[in-house]
Design a protein around this motif. Structure first.
Motif, PDB file in Angstrom:
ATOM      1  N   GLN A  91     -50.521  61.416  12.581  1.00 44.80           N
ATOM      2  CA  GLN A  91     -50.278  62.836  12.066  1.00 44.80           C
ATOM      3  C   GLN A  91     -48.851  63.043  12.307  1.00 44.80           C
ATOM      4  OE1 GLN A  91     -51.931  65.622  14.838  1.00 44.80           O
ATOM      5  NE2 GLN A  91     -52.353  67.034  13.257  1.00 44.80           N
ATOM      6  N   SER A  92     -48.078  62.483  13.487  1.00 44.13           N
ATOM      7  CA  SER A  92     -46.766  62.609  13.533  1.00 44.13           C
ATOM      8  C   SER A  92     -45.914  62.146  12.315  1.00 44.13           C
ATOM      9  CB  SER A  92     -46.348  62.231  14.861  1.00 44.13           C
ATOM     10  OG  SER A  92     -44.718  62.333  14.967  1.00 44.13           O
ATOM     11  N   ARG A 120     -46.537  64.423   9.412  1.00 47.47           N
ATOM     12  CA  ARG A 120     -45.669  65.737   9.284  1.00 47.47           C
ATOM     13  C   ARG A 120     -44.052  65.442   9.417  1.00 47.47           C
ATOM     14  NH1 ARG A 120     -47.847  67.020  13.558  1.00 47.47           N
ATOM     15  NH2 ARG A 120     -46.619  66.076  15.282  1.00 47.47           N
ATOM     16  N   LYS A 121     -43.554  64.423   9.883  1.00 46.50           N
ATOM     17  CA  LYS A 121     -42.011  63.912   9.711  1.00 46.50           C
ATOM     18  C   LYS A 121     -41.843  63.567   8.167  1.00 46.50           C
ATOM     19  CE  LYS A 121     -38.638  60.813  11.647  1.00 46.50           C
ATOM     20  NZ  LYS A 121     -38.567  59.889  12.550  1.00 46.50           N
ATOM     21  N   LYS A 172     -43.486  64.628   5.302  1.00 50.97           N
ATOM     22  CA  LYS A 172     -44.094  65.437   4.604  1.00 50.97           C
ATOM     23  C   LYS A 172     -43.431  65.612   3.121  1.00 50.97           C
ATOM     24  CE  LYS A 172     -42.698  69.679   6.764  1.00 50.97           C
ATOM     25  NZ  LYS A 172     -43.300  71.109   7.685  1.00 50.97           N
ATOM     26  N   THR A 188     -49.308  71.346  17.339  1.00 48.62           N
ATOM     27  CA  THR A 188     -50.404  71.182  15.944  1.00 48.62           C
ATOM     28  C   THR A 188     -51.355  72.182  16.329  1.00 48.62           C
ATOM     29  OG1 THR A 188     -51.724  69.764  17.073  1.00 48.62           O
ATOM     30  CG2 THR A 188     -49.708  68.802  15.761  1.00 48.62           C
TER      31      THR A 188
END
Length: 771
Positions: A21-22, A25-26, A28, A747
């Protein structure tokens, strides 16, 4: 209050979902970039690719040969009705293409220049071009034209050249070629730009060869498929229609070409023979007139009759010998059955053998369709055929030997008659010789007349019967590009590319991304988690500037957790360190000191990094000329170095001037004495130490602390820093060590009140469009 940290979802099949997820997100914006690039590429490939249409038709090929119905000998070569591959090659031949070009109106192509693609205006061009004389100087060139009005236009051949004004319906010279351009029924005045191309025959032939497709559909039914591809649907339809109609005529013409050539040769030979026979007739007429008679003596007559009979017998026997040799060759080549005319000269017993042999072969062929060649029945039948064949060969060979003897006897008889005839007068000899030649030419003439009749009947009997099973279709849907397929490929490619990109980023990411990852790797407790702040502070104390933020709440939770690490009494020395600079230890130390002071505790914040000046220290230190370094060398007292932070109950002791030996200053007893004195004056002492991954100064302070906080920063600190932490804890036997994970991205999976002031504002679709 509970810790503000992500819920421990745990890894699934070896994948850390929090880390993934990180990474997502980083990256995206990269994910969005790849998605846009792949789908834009598929859209542009469709937009910049011309539609390709295909028209097709189906034909059934048959040839009915009615010449055999008359019972005549078939001299015409077998047309190989079932070998449609020959018909396919004929359609794709250059000769056929040349005729096709002559019958199509595609000598000049007209195009409209668009913003993206060029459109061929087949049969709908606003103007028509005609040339006079040799136009080879303009072949296969782009000739550009811009319409001015109903009477005038501009034209040029060089894309970088200048336009020349010309009039419609008026002839003009262009590259030594006379051209006339006339408006068509589709003429209209617009801003469109046009060009046309006058094609050479070679380029049109290559164009047809590249785009035509002729393939068999069913060999047994003799059906073929004719297809043509072009960017213009109507043009492809017209070309296939013309191929169908032209092929019927062209194929019939080609199949009768051999017969026409043979008939022409026979006509020429017949003319020559007629002239020779006319000469002989003139000779006989003159001989009779000169000698008043054609019967000079009875002996001469008998001699002439005998010689003629011998020649006739020799001629007939030679003819039979040739036919006999032909039959022997046919038996060798297995080309039975024979026609009735070929068997009249043979004895009945041989004809009977031939009929039996023919039936045996037919029985063998039928067995071959039902049985394998290695079966007993087939081999038995094959043996019978071989025995019959040997018997026929023996009988034919014996017959041939008898005829050769007879022929030799006739030759000898003729020689004897000619010797006797040589003693006769020269006139009688010449007369007889000419008479014999005349009869031979007469027989030859009749034979050629018969052959000519047979060829003419064969030519008339070859009736082509080409049935068009399915006429040319007018395509409405292009065969390429496959728009849905290309769009699907672009979408799948975007997912695949992002999958590999995220996979590689995931594997190459050696940064700490979650609290669960820290808990699994360290041997010391996790004291707390500080989330990422979305609000800026005007000072070092975030807890003061943003008291309702998630970060401030995390520091309050951290303050609560400190109670579980009390070693004894109420005095606490807390050191804050990290592996390298930039992990947020000074931020943590200052805000931890601030939140402790808010609980009515007297707190001292010490900057122990005497090796370099930090921005945080410069903001708090009013007088950097004194501090810890000057206190340890007894130049000043710690009370003289204490400075106010502006917060109630929170004081600051700066590092002071940089000494040349900071480690030695911490090793002597002055540092221990300093801490003892400060413990008497303050409830909490928070020490901001240098990074332990770079220098050992922080280790010395950690050994004298009641609690050592080791700071790791999410998405910044490397995983190997955890090994550094475990190694320090093991080597130095630090039992009072705890970890704080700093700057963890927030989050939706967080506990809290749900009304934090620094919660990031959600972006709507309008904000994404602006971005």
């Amino acid at each position: 209050m509970e810790n503000n940290k992500p819920i421990n979802t745990g890894p699934i099949e070896g994948i850390d979902l929090d880390k993934l997820q990180s990474v997502v997100r980083k990256n995206k914006w990269w994910i969005l970039f790849f998605f846009i690039i792949c789908n834009s590429a598929s859209y542009l490939s469709i937009r910049w690719t011309k539609d390709l249409f295909e028209s097709e038709s189906e034909m059934k090929l048959e040839i009915k040969n009615d010449a055999t119905d008359l019972g005549l000998k078939n001299i015409v070569e077998d047309q190989n009705l079932n070998l449609i591959s020959g018909e396919i090659e004929q359609i794709k031949s250059k000769v056929f293409f040349s005729r096709l070009v002559d019958s199509l109106d595609i000598g000049t192509s007209y195009y409209s220049i668009g913003n993206v693609l060029t459109d061929e205006m087949y049969q709908r061009s606003p103007f028509l071009v005609t040339s006079e004389g040799d136009a080879s100087s303009l072949f296969d060139q782009y000739i550009y034209i811009n319409i001015i009005d109903k009477t005038a236009f501009k034209i040029k051949t060089d894309p970088d050249g200048e336009f020349v004004d010309r009039k419609f319906n008026e002839a003009f010279r262009l590259n030594s070629t006379s051209l006339t351009i006339r408006p068509s029924k589709y003429f209209e005045i617009s801003d469109n730009k046009y060009f046309f191309v006058i094609h050479s025959k070679g380029s049109l032939t290559s164009y047809l060869a590249q785009n035509i497709s002729v393939s068999p559909l069913n060999f047994n039914a003799n059906t073929i498929r004719v297809a043509f591809k072009d960017n213009n649907a109507k043009k492809a339809y017209d070309i296939v229609n013309k191929i169908d109609s032209l092929y019927i005529f062209y194929s019939s013409e080609q199949k009768n070409l051999a017969n026409r050539q043979k008939i022409g040769w026979l006509n020429n030979e017949l003319d020559q023979v007629e002239k020779r026979m006319q000469n002989f007739e003139n000779y006989f007429e003159n001989f009779t007139l000169q000698n008043k008679s054609s019967d000079l003596s009875q002996d001469l007559k008998r001699t002439i009759v005998a010689i003629n009979a011998t020649d006739s017998a020799r001629f007939q026997l030679t003819k039979k010998m040739a036919q006999l040799n032909s039959i022997i060759e046919q038996i060798n080549d297995n080309k039975l059955p024979f026609s009735l005319q070929q068997q009249r000269f043979l004895p009945d017993y041989i004809n009977k053998k031939l009929e039996d042999f023919n039936k045996l072969q037919q029985d063998r062929d039928r067995l071959a369709l039902a049985y394998n060649e290695n079966t007993f029945a087939f081999r038995q039948k094959e043996k019978e055929v071989s025995l019959a064949k040997e018997t026929i060969f023996k009988q034919l060979t014996e017959l041939k030997s008898d005829w050769l003897k007879t022929l030799a006897e006739l030759r000898q008889s003729k020689e004897n008659l000619e010797k006797g005839f040589a003693t006769m007068p020269d006139k009688n000899t010449q007369y007889s010789k000419n008479q014999r030649f005349y009869k031979l030419y007469e027989e030859f003439y009749l034979s050629m007349m018969q052959s000519k009749a047979q060829f003419e009947i064969a030519q008339a009997g070859n009736v082509p019967d080409f049935k068009i099973l399915s006429p040319a279709s007018l395509p409405t849907v292009p065969i390429s590009p496959k728009k849905l397929l290309i769009l699907g490929i672009g979408l799948v490619a975007s997912f695949v590319l992002n999958f590999f990109f995220l996979g590689i980023s995931y594997l190459l990411n050696n940064k700490i991304t979650s609290a669960q990852e820290v808990e699994k790797s360290i041997h010391v407790p996790l004291l707390g988690v500080i989330p990422t702040s979305h609000r800026k502070s005007n000072s070092l104390f975030h807890v003061v500037d943003n008291p309702k933020s998630m970060v401030s709440e995390s520091f309050r939770s951290l303050r609560t957790n400190l109670d579980f690490f009390t070693i004894g009494g109420h005095k606490k020395i807390i050191t804050v360190t990290s592996t390298i600079s930039g992990e947020g230890k000074s931020f943590l130390a200052s805000n931890l000191g601030g939140v402790l002071s808010m609980s009515k505790k007297k707190v001292l914040l010490i900057d122990l990094d005497m090796r370099k000046q930090k921005n945080e220290s410069s903001m708090l230190a009013l007088d950097p000329s004194k501090g810890v370094s000057t206190t340890l060398i007894k130049k000043t007292t710690w009370a003289d170095c204490i400075q106010s932070t502006g917060l109630e109950n929170l004081d600051f002791l700066p590092a002071g001037p940089h000494p040349p030996n900071p480690s030695e200053l911490l090793l002597n007893g002055e540092f221990t004495n300093l801490l003892e004195e400060l413990k008497e004056a303050y409830d909490f002492i928070v020490i901001d130490t240098p990074p332990v991954g770079l220098v050992t100064d922080g280790i010395m302070a950690m050994k004298r602390a009641d609690l050592s906080i080791y700071v790791l920063r999410a998405n910044y600190s490397k995983k190997e820093f955890v090994n550094t932490l475990n190694r320090i804890s093991s080597i130095h036997k630090l039992t009072n060590l705890a970890v704080v994970l700093n700057a963890l991205p927030t989050t939706g999976k967080t506990y809290g009140y749900g009304y934090y002031e620094d919660r990031p504002k959600r972006k709507g679709w309008r904000d994404l469009v602006k971005i």
